[in-house]
Write a protein that holds these residues in place. Structure first.
Motif, PDB file in Angstrom:
ATOM      1  N   UNK A  23       0.930  -1.352   0.013  1.00 48.15           N
ATOM      2  CA  UNK A  23      -0.085  -0.016   0.011  1.00 48.15           C
ATOM      3  C   UNK A  23       0.828   1.502  -0.075  1.00 48.15           C
ATOM      4  N   UNK A  24       2.346   1.115  -0.147  1.00 46.35           N
ATOM      5  CA  UNK A  24       2.887   2.325  -0.044  1.00 46.35           C
ATOM      6  C   UNK A  24       2.700   3.433  -1.189  1.00 46.35           C
ATOM      7  N   UNK A  25       2.027   2.959  -2.119  1.00 48.68           N
ATOM      8  CA  UNK A  25       2.180   4.024  -3.261  1.00 48.68           C
ATOM      9  C   UNK A  25       0.577   4.664  -3.040  1.00 48.68           C
ATOM     10  N   UNK A  26      -0.088   4.325  -2.051  1.00 54.43           N
ATOM     11  CA  UNK A  26      -1.235   5.451  -1.787  1.00 54.43           C
ATOM     12  C   UNK A  26      -1.240   6.782  -1.248  1.00 54.43           C
ATOM     13  N   UNK A  27      -0.280   6.818  -0.436  1.00 56.23           N
ATOM     14  CA  UNK A  27      -0.221   8.147   0.048  1.00 56.23           C
ATOM     15  C   UNK A  27      -0.156   9.320  -0.639  1.00 56.23           C
ATOM     16  N   UNK A  28       0.146   9.291  -1.857  1.00 54.85           N
ATOM     17  CA  UNK A  28       0.309  10.372  -2.720  1.00 54.85           C
ATOM     18  C   UNK A  28      -0.982  10.572  -3.662  1.00 54.85           C
ATOM     19  N   UNK A  29      -1.818   9.776  -3.417  1.00 54.25           N
ATOM     20  CA  UNK A  29      -2.904  10.004  -4.358  1.00 54.25           C
ATOM     21  C   UNK A  29      -4.071  10.745  -3.572  1.00 54.25           C
ATOM     22  N   UNK A  30      -4.865  11.369  -4.522  1.00 55.68           N
ATOM     23  CA  UNK A  30      -6.011  12.132  -3.870  1.00 55.68           C
ATOM     24  C   UNK A  30      -7.057  11.131  -3.588  1.00 55.68           C
ATOM     25  N   UNK A  31      -8.123  11.417  -2.891  1.00 57.08           N
ATOM     26  CA  UNK A  31      -8.977  10.669  -2.511  1.00 57.08           C
ATOM     27  C   UNK A  31      -9.910  10.082  -3.829  1.00 57.08           C
ATOM     28  N   UNK A  32     -10.122  10.835  -4.902  1.00 54.96           N
ATOM     29  CA  UNK A  32     -10.648  10.347  -5.951  1.00 54.96           C
ATOM     30  C   UNK A  32      -9.967   9.090  -6.782  1.00 54.96           C
ATOM     31  N   UNK A  33      -8.469   9.401  -6.652  1.00 50.66           N
ATOM     32  CA  UNK A  33      -7.730   8.295  -7.197  1.00 50.66           C
ATOM     33  C   UNK A  33      -7.452   7.146  -6.331  1.00 50.66           C
ATOM     34  N   UNK A  34      -7.633   7.390  -5.058  1.00 47.02           N
ATOM     35  CA  UNK A  34      -7.587   6.165  -4.246  1.00 47.02           C
ATOM     36  C   UNK A  34      -8.703   5.208  -4.466  1.00 47.02           C
ATOM     37  N   UNK A  35     -10.054   6.051  -4.557  1.00 47.94           N
ATOM     38  CA  UNK A  35     -11.240   5.040  -4.791  1.00 47.94           C
ATOM     39  C   UNK A  35     -11.207   4.550  -6.053  1.00 47.94           C
ATOM     40  N   UNK A  36     -10.578   5.046  -7.186  1.00 42.41           N
ATOM     41  CA  UNK A  36     -10.441   4.615  -8.467  1.00 42.41           C
ATOM     42  C   UNK A  36      -9.621   3.369  -8.531  1.00 42.41           C
ATOM     43  N   UNK A  37      -8.214   3.549  -7.612  1.00 43.44           N
ATOM     44  CA  UNK A  37      -7.637   2.147  -7.407  1.00 43.44           C
ATOM     45  C   UNK A  37      -8.108   1.263  -6.929  1.00 43.44           C
ATOM     46  N   UNK A  38      -8.813   1.529  -5.624  1.00 46.68           N
ATOM     47  CA  UNK A  38      -9.443   0.534  -5.089  1.00 46.68           C
ATOM     48  C   UNK A  38     -10.579  -0.443  -5.892  1.00 46.68           C
ATOM     49  N   UNK A  39     -11.444   0.431  -6.584  1.00 43.37           N
ATOM     50  CA  UNK A  39     -12.554  -0.172  -7.643  1.00 43.37           C
ATOM     51  C   UNK A  39     -11.803  -1.122  -8.442  1.00 43.37           C
ATOM     52  N   UNK A  40     -10.723  -0.565  -9.269  1.00 42.11           N
ATOM     53  CA  UNK A  40      -9.890  -1.461 -10.353  1.00 42.11           C
ATOM     54  C   UNK A  40      -9.721  -2.499  -9.737  1.00 42.11           C
ATOM     55  N   UNK A  41      -8.888  -2.549  -8.623  1.00 42.10           N
ATOM     56  CA  UNK A  41      -8.361  -3.761  -7.976  1.00 42.10           C
ATOM     57  C   UNK A  41      -9.311  -4.812  -7.494  1.00 42.10           C
ATOM     58  N   UNK A  42     -10.563  -4.122  -7.072  1.00 39.56           N
ATOM     59  CA  UNK A  42     -11.468  -5.112  -6.686  1.00 39.56           C
ATOM     60  C   UNK A  42     -12.191  -5.697  -8.035  1.00 39.56           C
ATOM     61  N   UNK A  43     -12.406  -5.069  -8.957  1.00 35.31           N
ATOM     62  CA  UNK A  43     -12.599  -5.636 -10.312  1.00 35.31           C
ATOM     63  C   UNK A  43     -11.866  -6.629 -10.929  1.00 35.31           C
ATOM     64  N   UNK A  44     -10.570  -6.608 -10.757  1.00 34.52           N
ATOM     65  CA  UNK A  44      -9.368  -7.242 -11.150  1.00 34.52           C
ATOM     66  C   UNK A  44      -9.483  -8.736 -10.301  1.00 34.52           C
ATOM     67  N   UNK A  45      -9.609  -8.415  -8.997  1.00 33.89           N
ATOM     68  CA  UNK A  45      -9.710  -9.565  -8.428  1.00 33.89           C
ATOM     69  C   UNK A  45     -10.949 -10.471  -8.471  1.00 33.89           C
ATOM     70  N   UNK A  46     -12.125  -9.686  -8.720  1.00 36.07           N
ATOM     71  CA  UNK A  46     -13.415 -10.680  -8.820  1.00 36.07           C
ATOM     72  C   UNK A  46     -13.180 -11.432 -10.206  1.00 36.07           C
ATOM     73  N   UNK A  47     -12.568 -10.530 -11.262  1.00 34.11           N
ATOM     74  CA  UNK A  47     -12.347 -11.295 -12.515  1.00 34.11           C
ATOM     75  C   UNK A  47     -11.458 -12.550 -12.402  1.00 34.11           C
ATOM     76  N   UNK A  48     -10.495 -12.446 -11.568  1.00 34.50           N
ATOM     77  CA  UNK A  48      -9.533 -13.361 -11.371  1.00 34.50           C
ATOM     78  C   UNK A  48     -10.270 -14.751 -10.585  1.00 34.50           C
ATOM     79  N   UNK A  49     -11.362 -14.460  -9.875  1.00 36.25           N
ATOM     80  CA  UNK A  49     -12.165 -15.538  -9.185  1.00 36.25           C
ATOM     81  C   UNK A  49     -13.218 -15.934  -9.950  1.00 36.25           C
ATOM     82  N   UNK A  50     -13.906 -15.283 -10.741  1.00 33.50           N
ATOM     83  CA  UNK A  50     -15.157 -15.595 -11.268  1.00 33.50           C
ATOM     84  C   UNK A  50     -15.143 -15.166 -12.569  1.00 33.50           C
ATOM     85  N   UNK A  51     -16.206 -15.927 -13.277  1.00 33.10           N
ATOM     86  CA  UNK A  51     -16.590 -15.461 -14.549  1.00 33.10           C
ATOM     87  C   UNK A  51     -17.022 -14.107 -14.561  1.00 33.10           C
ATOM     88  N   UNK A  52     -16.885 -13.040 -15.683  1.00 36.08           N
ATOM     89  CA  UNK A  52     -17.485 -11.751 -15.648  1.00 36.08           C
ATOM     90  C   UNK A  52     -18.817 -11.696 -15.372  1.00 36.08           C
TER      91      UNK A  52
END
Length: 146
Positions: free
Chosen positions: A100-129
């Motif tokens: 998580x060390x790359x989070x400190x310099x992000x704006x709140x909007x960027x943090x949320x986008x990173x969290x959402x993209x990461x969640x989507x990627x992990x769901x794609x890795x676990x399930x069919x779309x």
């Protein structure tokens, strides 16, 4: 008896719904501009996005509290298809390696986008779309209720 929604409740519903909607948008490839939210709703959005990612990490059958929660290969491959700004991409790739060390310099909007993209990627890795979308739609039904 009439029930009134308190402003904080409305902010919570708006923020949590926006986080799920953003994750859904990443899964469907239709990432919109960030919604205009009150500061409190934006905080709820970030909190929900963080919770979605934590949940997706813990759903991985290979998850263990004894080692880093590295992104499965299918999620990493999917991430390569997602357009992101450089700061968001750096944070997403840090999260993919359970850092998580790359989070400190992000704006709140960027943090949320990173969290959402990461969640989507992990769901794609676990399930069919389709299943990933169904699961998120169920979450959206719950969080969008006042």
């Amino acid at each position: 008896m009439t029930t009134h929604t308190r402003p904080a409740d409305a902010d919570q519903v708006a923020g949590e719904t926006a986080a799920v909607d953003l994750t859904l948008a990443y899964l469907t490839g239709t990432v919109p501009a960030a919604p205009a939210l009150t500061p409190l709703a934006a905080d709820y959005m970030e909190q929900q996005a963080s919770g979605l990612l934590s949940g997706a990490v813990m759903l991985d059958p290979a998850f263990s509290v004894h080692r880093h929660a590295v992104m499965p290969p299918a999620g990493l491959a999917w991430l390569e298809t997602v357009p992101m700004t450089e700061p968001v991409a750096a944070a997403v790739h840090a999260l993919a390696g359970d850092g998580g060390d790359r989070f400190s310099f992000l704006s709140q909007e960027e943090r949320v986008m990173a969290l959402a993209a990461s969640t989507a990627a992990r769901l794609i890795a676990l399930y069919e779309p389709t299943e990933a979308l169904q699961r998120l739609h169920k979450v959206r039904e719950v969080v969008s209720r006042p």
